[in-house]
Design an enzyme around this catalytic site. Structure first.
Site, PDB file in Angstrom:
ATOM      1  N   TYR A 151      69.889  80.963  60.456  1.00  0.00           N
ATOM      2  CA  TYR A 151      70.265  82.086  59.607  1.00  0.00           C
ATOM      3  C   TYR A 151      71.714  82.464  59.895  1.00  0.00           C
ATOM      4  O   TYR A 151      72.238  82.227  60.975  1.00  0.00           O
ATOM      5  CB  TYR A 151      69.317  83.272  59.734  1.00  0.00           C
ATOM      6  CG  TYR A 151      69.039  83.847  61.104  1.00  0.00           C
ATOM      7  CD1 TYR A 151      70.016  84.509  61.836  1.00  0.00           C
ATOM      8  CD2 TYR A 151      67.752  83.792  61.648  1.00  0.00           C
ATOM      9  CE1 TYR A 151      69.743  85.075  63.066  1.00  0.00           C
ATOM     10  CE2 TYR A 151      67.457  84.358  62.878  1.00  0.00           C
ATOM     11  CZ  TYR A 151      68.464  84.999  63.574  1.00  0.00           C
ATOM     12  OH  TYR A 151      68.184  85.566  64.799  1.00  0.00           O
ATOM     13  N   CYS A 152      72.360  82.993  58.879  1.00  0.00           N
ATOM     14  CA  CYS A 152      73.793  83.321  58.928  1.00  0.00           C
ATOM     15  C   CYS A 152      74.623  82.138  59.436  1.00  0.00           C
ATOM     16  O   CYS A 152      75.366  82.257  60.410  1.00  0.00           O
ATOM     17  CB  CYS A 152      74.040  84.555  59.794  1.00  0.00           C
ATOM     18  SG  CYS A 152      75.667  85.308  59.526  1.00  0.00           S
TER      19      CYS A 152
END
Length: 283
Positions: A151-152
């Site tokens: 994620y990110c």
């Protein structure tokens, strides 16, 4: 490219440990408050004589969204899912996408003054090198490149053996820059990744979007404790941060916000409230 010590080293550093705060000058201490504080620190990091600052912060059960996340087609359903699982949602004012925070994640903000002549990449590299220096006795395997499936995701994901434990974002305000990193120190990284994956599933529902949101694979993420095969705590990491800072500066000050900074904090806080009005109404 500048050496990280050229970017970070100053004779005097301001050090703010906000990791256990419950309130800040009359405001509940949430991630929303944290981003307003970093804006003020960057705003006052004006000119060559300004002191840089390093701030530590921890927030329980919070999902921090990036601006692109706020445009997901079914955002309301995603935020509702997070709320039902006990998570507070905030949209930040710096780059990146959704990140999971809890008591096992340490956030570090490095606020540098007079960055007009310092590239965005140099500032990112400064944070990468600071983390490597901080952990130099534990590992020499920290790499910085995008971990697909995390994620990110970004060019400055920090990983060991291909598994991500930290991500960096950056925000510039006038002549100052706030380089922010989350460090997954301890706890269940798989559950964090699964939660963010479920948020995207609920917020997107397979619909085609202009923005390319990540397909999250929990197997590519881990805590430092897991990666290094030892029990590390947020408290121990805070000690490492302070020790590294002491080694790169001559004097550390712990001044609270001045009256002028508090005036700007109120303004920046209200800006964050407005930015989050839509999301707040969904929780």
């Amino acid at each position: 490219m500048k050496s990280w010590k050229d970017v970070v080293a100053h004779r005097q550093f301001r050090y703010l440990d906000h990791s256990k705060k419950k309130s800040f000058h009359g405001k509940s201490y949430t991630a929303l408050t944290s981003f307003a504080i970093d804006d003020v620190l960057a705003l006052f990091a004006d000119g060559v004589n300004a002191d840089p600052a390093l701030r530590l912060w921890v927030h329980p059960n919070t999902i921090v969204l990036g601006i692109p996340d706020s445009r997901l087609p079914y955002l309301e359903e995603g935020v509702r899912l997070l709320s039902e699982r006990g998570y507070y949602t905030v949209v930040r004012n710096s780059g990146g996408l959704a990140v999971a925070l809890d008591s096992g994640v340490l956030n570090i903000s490095l606020v540098l003054p007079d960055v007009q002549g310092t590239s965005i990449h140099d500032c990112y590299e400064a944070m990468v090198s600071f983390i490597r220096y901080m952990l130099r006795d534990l590992t020499d395997k920290i790499e910085a490149y995008e971990i697909v499936g995390s994620y990110c995701p970004g060019d400055y994901d920090l990983s060991i053996d291909g598994r991500k434990f930290a991500g960096i974002s950056q925000r510039r305000v006038k002549d100052g820059a706030a380089i922010q990193i989350y460090v997954d120190v301890e706890g269940n990284s798989r559950e964090r990744a699964e939660l963010v994956r479920d948020f995207y599933d609920s917020s997107r529902k397979g619909k085609d979007t202009k923005f390319d949101y990540p397909d999250i694979n929990p197997d590519v993420m881990a805590s430092l404790s897991e990666l290094l095969g030892m029990k590390l705590t947020v408290a121990a990491m805070k000690g490492r941060v302070l020790n590294a800072l002491q080694n790169t500066s001559e004097r550390i000050v712990t001044d609270d916000f001045s009256d002028e900074e508090l005036v700007q904090f109120e303004k920046r806080y209200e800006q964050m409230v407005k930015r989050n009005k839509k999301v707040a109404g969904m929780q």
